[in-house]
Design a protein around this motif. Structure first.
Motif, short mmCIF file in Angstrom:
data_model
loop_
_atom_site.label_atom_id
_atom_site.label_comp_id
_atom_site.label_asym_id
_atom_site.label_seq_id
_atom_site.Cartn_x
_atom_site.Cartn_y
_atom_site.Cartn_z
N PHE A 152 -10.52 -13.50 2.57
CA PHE A 152 -11.22 -13.87 1.34
C PHE A 152 -11.51 -12.62 0.56
CE2 PHE A 152 -15.18 -14.75 -0.99
CZ PHE A 152 -14.77 -15.84 -1.74
N LYS B 266 -23.01 -16.31 2.68
CA LYS B 266 -21.99 -17.16 3.31
C LYS B 266 -21.42 -18.25 2.42
CE LYS B 266 -23.90 -16.80 7.95
NZ LYS B 266 -24.58 -17.59 9.00
N ARG C 276 -17.77 -10.26 9.22
CA ARG C 276 -16.72 -9.54 8.49
C ARG C 276 -16.03 -8.63 9.50
NH1 ARG C 276 -17.12 -4.71 6.18
NH2 ARG C 276 -19.35 -4.91 5.90
N TYR D 238 -12.56 -12.43 7.78
CA TYR D 238 -13.79 -12.98 8.36
C TYR D 238 -13.47 -13.95 9.48
CZ TYR D 238 -15.87 -11.34 4.00
OH TYR D 238 -16.29 -10.56 2.95
N ALA E 54 -21.03 -16.04 10.72
CA ALA E 54 -19.84 -15.47 10.09
C ALA E 54 -19.88 -13.96 10.29
CB ALA E 54 -19.82 -15.80 8.60
N TYR F 145 -13.44 -21.36 3.64
CA TYR F 145 -13.08 -21.81 4.98
C TYR F 145 -12.81 -23.32 4.98
CZ TYR F 145 -13.16 -21.88 10.09
OH TYR F 145 -12.82 -22.03 11.41
N LEU G 88 -17.82 -17.97 1.43
CA LEU G 88 -17.00 -17.95 2.64
C LEU G 88 -16.87 -19.34 3.23
CD1 LEU G 88 -18.47 -14.77 4.38
CD2 LEU G 88 -16.40 -14.95 2.98
#
Length: 156
Positions: free
Chosen positions: A58, A104, A146, A63, A144, A111, A107
């Motif tokens: 991303f 998040k 990184r 991630y 999550a 996802y 993300l």
């Protein structure tokens, strides 16, 4: 970061059929929609533990998100702060930084856009088109990290 008790344990078919099949393919170099085999040291045993994961790319960063919540690999990742992502004989050694709940939302949206058909059931009805407030509400339930690759190698 929260360490909520939220976890959705996989059933027998997932553990013994689906995860094993995806891991088998991934170990042979076949990525199923971004799959990798995550290897991380156990926080108590110090032994390597492996599980198949979906690697999200991303905005140029990588991630790992935990659709099932605060599962064993997430606890081990917090303790170890590093691990390996394997695809066939290729191994990326990485460090991991946990993402704050407030960061998040994009993300989770990315996802779910990619893997909703596979993991959507674990997100309590929240999908890629849900409002930011709904994604923010579920953020504490889905750790999550990184991933920063430190080195790459090819195992023989």
């Amino acid at each position: 970061m929260t360490t909520s008790a939220h976890v959705k344990k996989p059933g027998w078919i997932t553990v013994n059929v689906v995860n094993r099949f995806v891991a088998w393919l991934t170990r042979r170099g076949v990525s199923v929609w971004g799959s990798r085999v995550l290897a991380v040291r156990g926080r108590k045993s110090g032994q390597w533990r492996t599980t198949p994961v979906n690697l999200l790319t991303f905005e140029g960063e990588q991630y790992l998100l935990a659709p099932r919540g605060h599962v064993q690999w997430t606890h081990n990742m917090r303790a170890a702060g590093s691990g390996e992502l394997r695809l066939g004989k290729h191994v990326d050694v990485f460090t991991a930084t946990e993402v704050a709940d407030d960061d998040k939302v994009p993300l989770l949206r990315a996802y779910l856009k990619r893997w909703k058909a596979e993991v959507g059931v674990f997100f309590d009805g929240v999908g890629p088109d849900s409002p930011d407030a709904d994604l923010r509400r579920i953020a504490p339930n889905h750790p999550a990290f990184r991933i920063t690759v430190q080195s790459r190698r090819v195992d023989k």
